[in-house]
Write a protein that holds these residues in place. Structure first.
Motif, PDB file in Angstrom:
ATOM      1  N   SER A   1       0.831  -1.201   0.000  1.00  0.00           N
ATOM      2  CA  SER A   1       0.000   0.000   0.000  1.00  0.00           C
ATOM      3  C   SER A   1       0.867   1.253   0.000  1.00  0.00           C
ATOM      4  CB  SER A   1      -0.921  -0.005   1.232  1.00  0.00           C
ATOM      5  OG  SER A   1      -1.760   1.115   1.216  1.00  0.00           O
ATOM      6  N   VAL A   2       2.020   1.190   0.660  1.00  0.00           N
ATOM      7  CA  VAL A   2       2.944   2.324   0.669  1.00  0.00           C
ATOM      8  C   VAL A   2       3.711   2.412  -0.650  1.00  0.00           C
ATOM      9  CG1 VAL A   2       4.992   3.314   1.765  1.00  0.00           C
ATOM     10  CG2 VAL A   2       3.181   2.294   3.170  1.00  0.00           C
ATOM     11  N   SER A   3       4.325   1.303  -1.067  1.00  0.00           N
ATOM     12  CA  SER A   3       5.199   1.341  -2.253  1.00  0.00           C
ATOM     13  C   SER A   3       4.409   1.545  -3.541  1.00  0.00           C
ATOM     14  CB  SER A   3       6.029   0.056  -2.336  1.00  0.00           C
ATOM     15  OG  SER A   3       5.184  -1.082  -2.417  1.00  0.00           O
ATOM     16  N   PHE A   4       3.269   0.888  -3.676  1.00  0.00           N
ATOM     17  CA  PHE A   4       2.461   0.999  -4.888  1.00  0.00           C
ATOM     18  C   PHE A   4       1.409   2.096  -4.764  1.00  0.00           C
ATOM     19  CE2 PHE A   4      -1.219  -0.646  -7.489  1.00  0.00           C
ATOM     20  CZ  PHE A   4      -0.664  -0.364  -8.724  1.00  0.00           C
ATOM     21  N   GLY A   5       0.757   2.151  -3.592  1.00  0.00           N
ATOM     22  CA  GLY A   5      -0.325   3.111  -3.417  1.00  0.00           C
ATOM     23  C   GLY A   5       0.130   4.538  -3.257  1.00  0.00           C
ATOM     24  N   LEU A   6       1.203   4.761  -2.491  1.00  0.00           N
ATOM     25  CA  LEU A   6       1.672   6.124  -2.243  1.00  0.00           C
ATOM     26  C   LEU A   6       2.800   6.542  -3.177  1.00  0.00           C
ATOM     27  CD1 LEU A   6       1.670   6.277   1.683  1.00  0.00           C
ATOM     28  CD2 LEU A   6       0.029   7.323   0.106  1.00  0.00           C
ATOM     29  N   LEU A   7       3.697   5.621  -3.506  1.00  0.00           N
ATOM     30  CA  LEU A   7       4.879   5.981  -4.284  1.00  0.00           C
ATOM     31  C   LEU A   7       4.734   5.694  -5.773  1.00  0.00           C
ATOM     32  CD1 LEU A   7       7.625   4.562  -1.864  1.00  0.00           C
ATOM     33  CD2 LEU A   7       6.530   6.810  -1.843  1.00  0.00           C
ATOM     34  N   ASP A   8       3.658   5.022  -6.166  1.00  0.00           N
ATOM     35  CA  ASP A   8       3.426   4.665  -7.573  1.00  0.00           C
ATOM     36  C   ASP A   8       4.547   3.803  -8.144  1.00  0.00           C
ATOM     37  OD1 ASP A   8       0.998   5.984  -7.701  1.00  0.00           O
ATOM     38  OD2 ASP A   8       1.927   7.888  -8.232  1.00  0.00           O
ATOM     39  N   VAL A   9       5.161   2.982  -7.320  1.00  0.00           N
ATOM     40  CA  VAL A   9       6.189   2.051  -7.775  1.00  0.00           C
ATOM     41  C   VAL A   9       5.515   0.703  -8.074  1.00  0.00           C
ATOM     42  CG1 VAL A   9       8.296   0.804  -7.169  1.00  0.00           C
ATOM     43  CG2 VAL A   9       7.985   3.173  -6.427  1.00  0.00           C
ATOM     44  N   PRO A  10       5.632   0.180  -9.297  1.00  0.00           N
ATOM     45  CA  PRO A  10       4.958  -1.087  -9.653  1.00  0.00           C
ATOM     46  C   PRO A  10       5.672  -2.292  -9.042  1.00  0.00           C
ATOM     47  CG  PRO A  10       6.286  -0.325 -11.487  1.00  0.00           C
ATOM     48  CD  PRO A  10       6.385   0.751 -10.434  1.00  0.00           C
ATOM     49  N   HIS A  11       5.522  -2.427  -7.734  1.00  0.00           N
ATOM     50  CA  HIS A  11       6.340  -3.375  -6.973  1.00  0.00           C
ATOM     51  C   HIS A  11       5.727  -4.787  -7.011  1.00  0.00           C
ATOM     52  CE1 HIS A  11       9.095  -4.989  -4.257  1.00  0.00           C
ATOM     53  NE2 HIS A  11       8.649  -4.507  -3.113  1.00  0.00           N
ATOM     54  N   VAL A  12       5.788  -5.437  -8.155  1.00  0.00           N
ATOM     55  CA  VAL A  12       5.223  -6.789  -8.281  1.00  0.00           C
ATOM     56  C   VAL A  12       6.081  -7.838  -7.570  1.00  0.00           C
ATOM     57  CG1 VAL A  12       3.971  -6.325 -10.419  1.00  0.00           C
ATOM     58  CG2 VAL A  12       6.351  -7.082 -10.527  1.00  0.00           C
ATOM     59  N   ALA A  13       7.275  -7.450  -7.120  1.00  0.00           N
ATOM     60  CA  ALA A  13       8.132  -8.379  -6.369  1.00  0.00           C
ATOM     61  C   ALA A  13       7.800  -8.372  -4.877  1.00  0.00           C
ATOM     62  CB  ALA A  13       9.608  -8.028  -6.577  1.00  0.00           C
ATOM     63  N   HIS A  14       6.796  -7.607  -4.476  1.00  0.00           N
ATOM     64  CA  HIS A  14       6.442  -7.529  -3.050  1.00  0.00           C
ATOM     65  C   HIS A  14       6.206  -8.913  -2.424  1.00  0.00           C
ATOM     66  CE1 HIS A  14       4.566  -5.742   0.566  1.00  0.00           C
ATOM     67  NE2 HIS A  14       3.691  -6.708   0.451  1.00  0.00           N
ATOM     68  N   PRO A  15       5.405  -9.795  -3.049  1.00  0.00           N
ATOM     69  CA  PRO A  15       5.223 -11.131  -2.445  1.00  0.00           C
ATOM     70  C   PRO A  15       6.515 -11.943  -2.391  1.00  0.00           C
ATOM     71  CG  PRO A  15       3.493 -10.670  -4.055  1.00  0.00           C
ATOM     72  CD  PRO A  15       4.544  -9.621  -4.238  1.00  0.00           C
ATOM     73  N   ALA A  16       7.413 -11.744  -3.359  1.00  0.00           N
ATOM     74  CA  ALA A  16       8.693 -12.463  -3.329  1.00  0.00           C
ATOM     75  C   ALA A  16       9.542 -11.985  -2.155  1.00  0.00           C
ATOM     76  CB  ALA A  16       9.443 -12.259  -4.647  1.00  0.00           C
ATOM     77  N   PHE A  17       9.537 -10.669  -1.890  1.00  0.00           N
ATOM     78  CA  PHE A  17      10.225 -10.140  -0.708  1.00  0.00           C
ATOM     79  C   PHE A  17       9.640 -10.774   0.561  1.00  0.00           C
ATOM     80  CE2 PHE A  17      12.037  -5.790  -2.225  1.00  0.00           C
ATOM     81  CZ  PHE A  17      12.526  -6.390  -3.371  1.00  0.00           C
ATOM     82  N   LEU A  18       8.306 -10.934   0.566  1.00  0.00           N
ATOM     83  CA  LEU A  18       7.613 -11.518   1.725  1.00  0.00           C
ATOM     84  C   LEU A  18       8.096 -12.953   1.977  1.00  0.00           C
ATOM     85  CD1 LEU A  18       5.174 -11.437   3.775  1.00  0.00           C
ATOM     86  CD2 LEU A  18       3.782 -12.361   1.907  1.00  0.00           C
ATOM     87  N   VAL A  19       8.166 -13.749   0.913  1.00  0.00           N
ATOM     88  CA  VAL A  19       8.620 -15.141   1.050  1.00  0.00           C
ATOM     89  C   VAL A  19      10.092 -15.183   1.470  1.00  0.00           C
ATOM     90  CG1 VAL A  19       8.983 -17.319  -0.181  1.00  0.00           C
ATOM     91  CG2 VAL A  19       6.908 -15.973  -0.601  1.00  0.00           C
ATOM     92  N   LEU A  20      10.901 -14.277   0.920  1.00  0.00           N
ATOM     93  CA  LEU A  20      12.307 -14.199   1.314  1.00  0.00           C
ATOM     94  C   LEU A  20      12.438 -13.935   2.816  1.00  0.00           C
ATOM     95  CD1 LEU A  20      15.305 -14.129   0.438  1.00  0.00           C
ATOM     96  CD2 LEU A  20      15.030 -11.665   0.058  1.00  0.00           C
ATOM     97  N   ALA A  21      11.603 -13.049   3.334  1.00  0.00           N
ATOM     98  CA  ALA A  21      11.615 -12.763   4.777  1.00  0.00           C
ATOM     99  C   ALA A  21      11.250 -14.010   5.579  1.00  0.00           C
ATOM    100  CB  ALA A  21      10.640 -11.633   5.084  1.00  0.00           C
ATOM    101  N   SER A  22      10.280 -14.777   5.075  1.00  0.00           N
ATOM    102  CA  SER A  22       9.887 -16.006   5.772  1.00  0.00           C
ATOM    103  C   SER A  22      11.061 -16.984   5.862  1.00  0.00           C
ATOM    104  CB  SER A  22       8.715 -16.671   5.055  1.00  0.00           C
ATOM    105  OG  SER A  22       7.553 -15.886   5.162  1.00  0.00           O
ATOM    106  N   TYR A  23      11.813 -17.095   4.789  1.00  0.00           N
ATOM    107  CA  TYR A  23      12.968 -17.996   4.806  1.00  0.00           C
ATOM    108  C   TYR A  23      14.067 -17.472   5.728  1.00  0.00           C
ATOM    109  CZ  TYR A  23      11.422 -21.412   1.394  1.00  0.00           C
ATOM    110  OH  TYR A  23      10.747 -22.440   0.778  1.00  0.00           O
ATOM    111  N   GLY A  24      14.197 -16.160   5.841  1.00  0.00           N
ATOM    112  CA  GLY A  24      15.140 -15.609   6.812  1.00  0.00           C
ATOM    113  C   GLY A  24      14.742 -15.966   8.231  1.00  0.00           C
TER     114      GLY A  24
END
Length: 288
Positions: A26-49
């Motif tokens: 919501s911040v990266s795409f909604g406020l900054l207009d960045v087409p952050h389609v890698a957001h779920p991949a970052f989420l999964v990466l955090a889970s593995y960390g």
């Protein structure tokens, strides 16, 4: 009737979890207009960390999420700087090329996770995982309640930060009129970079919740790309409170469909709701 009530209760818990995994977008795409389609991949990466810290040092998943949060903040700063210098600064087609850029990052993250951890599912251990509380006829997993409480707190905390602090207001200002902010002497690029770092740092906790709720696998990001974008669009771009409301609506809808019609229909709900919102109310529930 009891079955339906149970589905609604579990849907509310699930919806708050969806809010936690969507507020960063919501911040990266909604406020900054960045087409952050890698957001779920970052989420999964955090889970593995979180999984690595839990398995190697027996750290509680929530504490592990806090440990990796600063690293994800720095990761977000770096990712936005690369995106800005490579695409955004160069012209109006940054959106299209930005989507390709973040798709590439998502693919690289997925490959790196497979190389390091393999394709098998991974889970964590904690005292509250595997137990449940009984409320009358209902049995609610404690891990769902933990995810609900932490997700609700995280969403409220981010909403307060964006509305009450100086930097939070600057982030909202750069979303509304970047040029005006520049004329006032501020540096919009640095503000957007910091905001992207915040949006990525939130995923440290969200990734912990993801692996607490259920085991993770490298391709799990594909299951969440529809859900997260559905929540952000349905909420209204940049609306944190709307994100919580939209996430609960999606969670309840998925839970009812899962209970009444089976698991195979549940993943389609997010895309159906996304199409319906775009057709009926493109600005979302609380859109600007």
């Amino acid at each position: 009737m009891d079955l339906l009530l149970g589905a609604v209760v579990l849907g509310v818990l699930l919806g708050c979890f969806y809010a936690a995994v969507s507020v960063g977008l919501s911040v990266s795409f909604g406020l900054l207009d960045v087409p952050h389609v890698a957001h779920p991949a970052f989420l999964v990466l955090a889970s593995y960390g979180v999984f690595q810290l839990n398995e190697s040092y027996d750290i509680d998943p929530l504490l592990a999420g806090l440990v990796i949060t600063p690293l994800f903040f720095l990761f977000g700063l770096l990712a936005y700087r690369v995106y800005y210098e490579t695409f955004e600064r160069r012209g109006s087609d940054a959106g299209v090329r930005g989507i390709a850029f973040f798709f590439g990052i998502a693919f690289i993250i997925e490959v790196l996770i497979i190389m390091q951890f393999g394709v098998d599912q991974r889970s964590v251990t904690a005292t509250y995982i595997g137990k449940s509380w009984r409320f009358g006829e209902f049995r609610i997993p404690i891990r769902q309640l933990v995810a609900f409480a932490v997700a609700l707190g995280l969403t409220v905390l981010l909403a307060v930060y964006l509305s009450k602090t100086f930097m939070g207001r600057a982030i909202r200002a750069v979303a509304q009129d970047e040029e005006a902010l520049r004329l006032m002497g501020a540096n919009p690029v640095r503000i957007k970079q910091f905001a992207f770092g915040i949006a990525t740092a939130v995923l440290g906790i969200a990734g912990a919740l993801l692996i607490i709720v259920a085991p993770v696998e490298p391709t799990l990001d594909r299951a969440y790309i529809g859900r997260t974008f559905c929540v952000v669009v349905m909420a209204g771009l940049g609306s944190i409170s709307g994100t919580l409301i939209a996430a609960i609506i999606l969670g309840v809808a998925e839970s009812i469909v899962l209970t009444m019609f089976g698991a195979s229909w549940a993943p389609a709900i997010s895309f159906a709701m996304l199409l319906a919102v775009l057709a009926v109310r493109p600005q979302g529930l609380l859109g600007r």
